[in-house]
Design a protein around this motif. Structure first.
Motif, mmCIF file in Angstrom:
data_model
loop_
_atom_site.group_PDB
_atom_site.id
_atom_site.type_symbol
_atom_site.label_atom_id
_atom_site.label_comp_id
_atom_site.label_asym_id
_atom_site.label_seq_id
_atom_site.Cartn_x
_atom_site.Cartn_y
_atom_site.Cartn_z
ATOM 1 N N ALA A 183 0.821 -1.212 0.000
ATOM 2 C CA ALA A 183 0.000 0.000 0.000
ATOM 3 C C ALA A 183 0.855 1.262 0.000
ATOM 4 C CB ALA A 183 -0.932 0.007 1.213
ATOM 5 N N ALA A 184 1.995 1.240 0.692
ATOM 6 C CA ALA A 184 2.830 2.438 0.798
ATOM 7 C C ALA A 184 4.243 2.046 1.185
ATOM 8 C CB ALA A 184 2.256 3.399 1.841
ATOM 9 N N THR A 185 5.167 2.946 0.923
ATOM 10 C CA THR A 185 6.553 2.773 1.324
ATOM 11 C C THR A 185 6.873 3.815 2.393
ATOM 12 O OG1 THR A 185 7.149 2.009 -0.879
ATOM 13 C CG2 THR A 185 8.940 2.785 0.519
ATOM 14 N N VAL A 186 7.495 3.396 3.474
ATOM 15 C CA VAL A 186 7.895 4.297 4.551
ATOM 16 C C VAL A 186 9.319 4.741 4.268
ATOM 17 C CG1 VAL A 186 8.274 4.537 7.029
ATOM 18 C CG2 VAL A 186 6.379 3.128 6.173
ATOM 19 N N GLU A 187 9.501 6.028 4.030
ATOM 20 C CA GLU A 187 10.823 6.551 3.676
ATOM 21 C C GLU A 187 11.722 6.778 4.886
ATOM 22 O OE1 GLU A 187 12.047 6.762 0.644
ATOM 23 O OE2 GLU A 187 10.173 6.071 -0.234
ATOM 24 N N GLU A 188 11.143 7.033 6.053
ATOM 25 C CA GLU A 188 11.937 7.252 7.263
ATOM 26 C C GLU A 188 11.397 6.374 8.385
ATOM 27 O OE1 GLU A 188 12.443 11.333 8.346
ATOM 28 O OE2 GLU A 188 13.124 11.898 6.360
ATOM 29 N N PRO A 189 11.742 5.091 8.370
ATOM 30 C CA PRO A 189 11.209 4.182 9.392
ATOM 31 C C PRO A 189 11.861 4.402 10.753
ATOM 32 C CG PRO A 189 12.810 3.044 8.041
ATOM 33 C CD PRO A 189 12.631 4.411 7.437
ATOM 34 N N LEU A 218 18.179 -6.071 16.072
ATOM 35 C CA LEU A 218 17.741 -4.896 15.330
ATOM 36 C C LEU A 218 16.361 -5.182 14.769
ATOM 37 C CD1 LEU A 218 18.186 -2.125 13.972
ATOM 38 C CD2 LEU A 218 19.397 -3.341 12.140
ATOM 39 N N TYR A 219 15.427 -4.261 15.010
ATOM 40 C CA TYR A 219 14.042 -4.408 14.592
ATOM 41 C C TYR A 219 13.598 -3.148 13.853
ATOM 42 C CZ TYR A 219 14.185 -7.976 18.224
ATOM 43 O OH TYR A 219 14.523 -9.057 18.995
ATOM 44 N N ILE A 220 12.576 -3.288 13.034
ATOM 45 C CA ILE A 220 11.958 -2.138 12.390
ATOM 46 C C ILE A 220 10.521 -2.067 12.884
ATOM 47 C CG2 ILE A 220 11.213 -3.348 10.293
ATOM 48 C CD1 ILE A 220 12.126 -0.748 8.782
ATOM 49 N N GLU A 221 10.071 -0.852 13.139
ATOM 50 C CA GLU A 221 8.722 -0.629 13.647
ATOM 51 C C GLU A 221 7.737 -0.608 12.487
ATOM 52 O OE1 GLU A 221 8.250 2.495 16.811
ATOM 53 O OE2 GLU A 221 6.943 3.372 15.273
ATOM 54 N N ALA A 222 6.653 -1.352 12.609
ATOM 55 C CA ALA A 222 5.619 -1.392 11.578
ATOM 56 C C ALA A 222 4.287 -1.025 12.198
ATOM 57 C CB ALA A 222 5.540 -2.780 10.966
ATOM 58 N N GLY A 223 3.494 -0.220 11.500
ATOM 59 C CA GLY A 223 2.184 0.207 11.979
ATOM 60 C C GLY A 223 2.223 1.621 12.507
ATOM 61 N N LYS A 224 1.129 2.348 12.322
ATOM 62 C CA LYS A 224 1.076 3.739 12.770
ATOM 63 C C LYS A 224 0.445 3.891 14.146
ATOM 64 C CE LYS A 224 1.100 5.972 8.277
ATOM 65 N NZ LYS A 224 0.433 6.930 7.401
ATOM 66 N N ALA A 225 -0.750 3.340 14.322
ATOM 67 C CA ALA A 225 -1.445 3.458 15.602
ATOM 68 C C ALA A 225 -0.748 2.587 16.641
ATOM 69 C CB ALA A 225 -2.901 3.031 15.445
ATOM 70 N N ILE A 226 -0.712 3.051 17.889
ATOM 71 C CA ILE A 226 -0.008 2.330 18.947
ATOM 72 C C ILE A 226 -0.497 0.888 19.058
ATOM 73 C CG2 ILE A 226 0.318 2.196 21.461
ATOM 74 C CD1 ILE A 226 0.505 5.238 21.462
ATOM 75 N N GLU A 227 -1.805 0.682 18.986
ATOM 76 C CA GLU A 227 -2.329 -0.680 19.126
ATOM 77 C C GLU A 227 -2.007 -1.567 17.922
ATOM 78 O OE1 GLU A 227 -5.525 1.999 17.479
ATOM 79 O OE2 GLU A 227 -4.240 2.102 19.238
ATOM 80 N N ASP A 228 -1.568 -0.970 16.822
ATOM 81 C CA ASP A 228 -1.220 -1.732 15.624
ATOM 82 C C ASP A 228 0.280 -1.820 15.377
ATOM 83 O OD1 ASP A 228 -3.861 -2.272 14.961
ATOM 84 O OD2 ASP A 228 -4.068 -0.422 13.810
ATOM 85 N N ARG A 229 1.102 -1.305 16.274
ATOM 86 C CA ARG A 229 2.550 -1.327 16.070
ATOM 87 C C ARG A 229 3.127 -2.697 16.384
ATOM 88 N NH1 ARG A 229 4.395 4.337 18.690
ATOM 89 N NH2 ARG A 229 3.356 5.651 17.156
ATOM 90 N N HIS A 230 4.048 -3.098 15.532
ATOM 91 C CA HIS A 230 4.753 -4.365 15.699
ATOM 92 C C HIS A 230 6.225 -4.123 15.420
ATOM 93 C CE1 HIS A 230 0.950 -6.556 15.659
ATOM 94 N NE2 HIS A 230 0.596 -5.775 14.643
ATOM 95 N N LEU A 231 7.062 -4.962 15.992
ATOM 96 C CA LEU A 231 8.486 -4.930 15.679
ATOM 97 C C LEU A 231 8.805 -6.145 14.816
ATOM 98 C CD1 LEU A 231 10.119 -3.901 19.068
ATOM 99 C CD2 LEU A 231 9.582 -2.471 17.094
ATOM 100 N N ILE A 232 9.487 -5.894 13.709
ATOM 101 C CA ILE A 232 9.890 -6.953 12.791
ATOM 102 C C ILE A 232 11.403 -7.097 12.898
ATOM 103 C CG2 ILE A 232 9.970 -7.689 10.383
ATOM 104 C CD1 ILE A 232 7.454 -5.853 9.988
#
Length: 125
Positions: A51-57, A99-113
């Protein structure tokens, strides 16, 4: 070329953990990638599925001590994942880190990959 045919390539074997990208490219030059290579599965990707690309994760780095305690950092405005990885290696001072990357915008939808490393107390399944 099927995954089993990789075994027939001269000099090909399951790559060691830290095999450099350049070495991987040299070994599979001219070979259409797809299938299973070692424990890794490779398939062509369809960018329409994103759906979208995050340029500054945002990245998270966990440093574990021998006792299992973790010191955690959230890193933003990094130029690249390589910059964060270099910082983590310098900061680790011999500690294990992940090392993890944060995914999701809303706090309840955030995950670490997980991108790199493994929590020392977690067993691999």
């Amino acid at each position: 070329m099927t995954a089993s045919q990789f075994d027939d390539l001269p000099g090909w074997e399951s790559p060691p953990r830290r095999l450099r990208n350049r070495e991987i490219r040299r070994r599979v030059r001219g070979v259409r990638l797809g299938g299973t290579i070692g424990s890794m599965e490779v398939a062509h990707a369809d960018p329409r599925a994103i759906a979208a690309t995050v340029e500054e994760p945002a990245y998270w780095v966990y440093f574990w001590t021998e006792t299992g305690a973790a010191e955690k950092f959230r890193v933003t405005r990094a130029g690249s994942v390589h910059e964060v990885l270099s910082w983590a290696e310098l900061k680790s001072q011999g500690r294990t880190f992940g090392l993890y990357i944060e995914a999701g915008k809303a706090i309840e939808d955030r995950h670490l990959i997980r991108l790199s490393g493994q929590e020392p107390n977690r067993r691999r399944s």
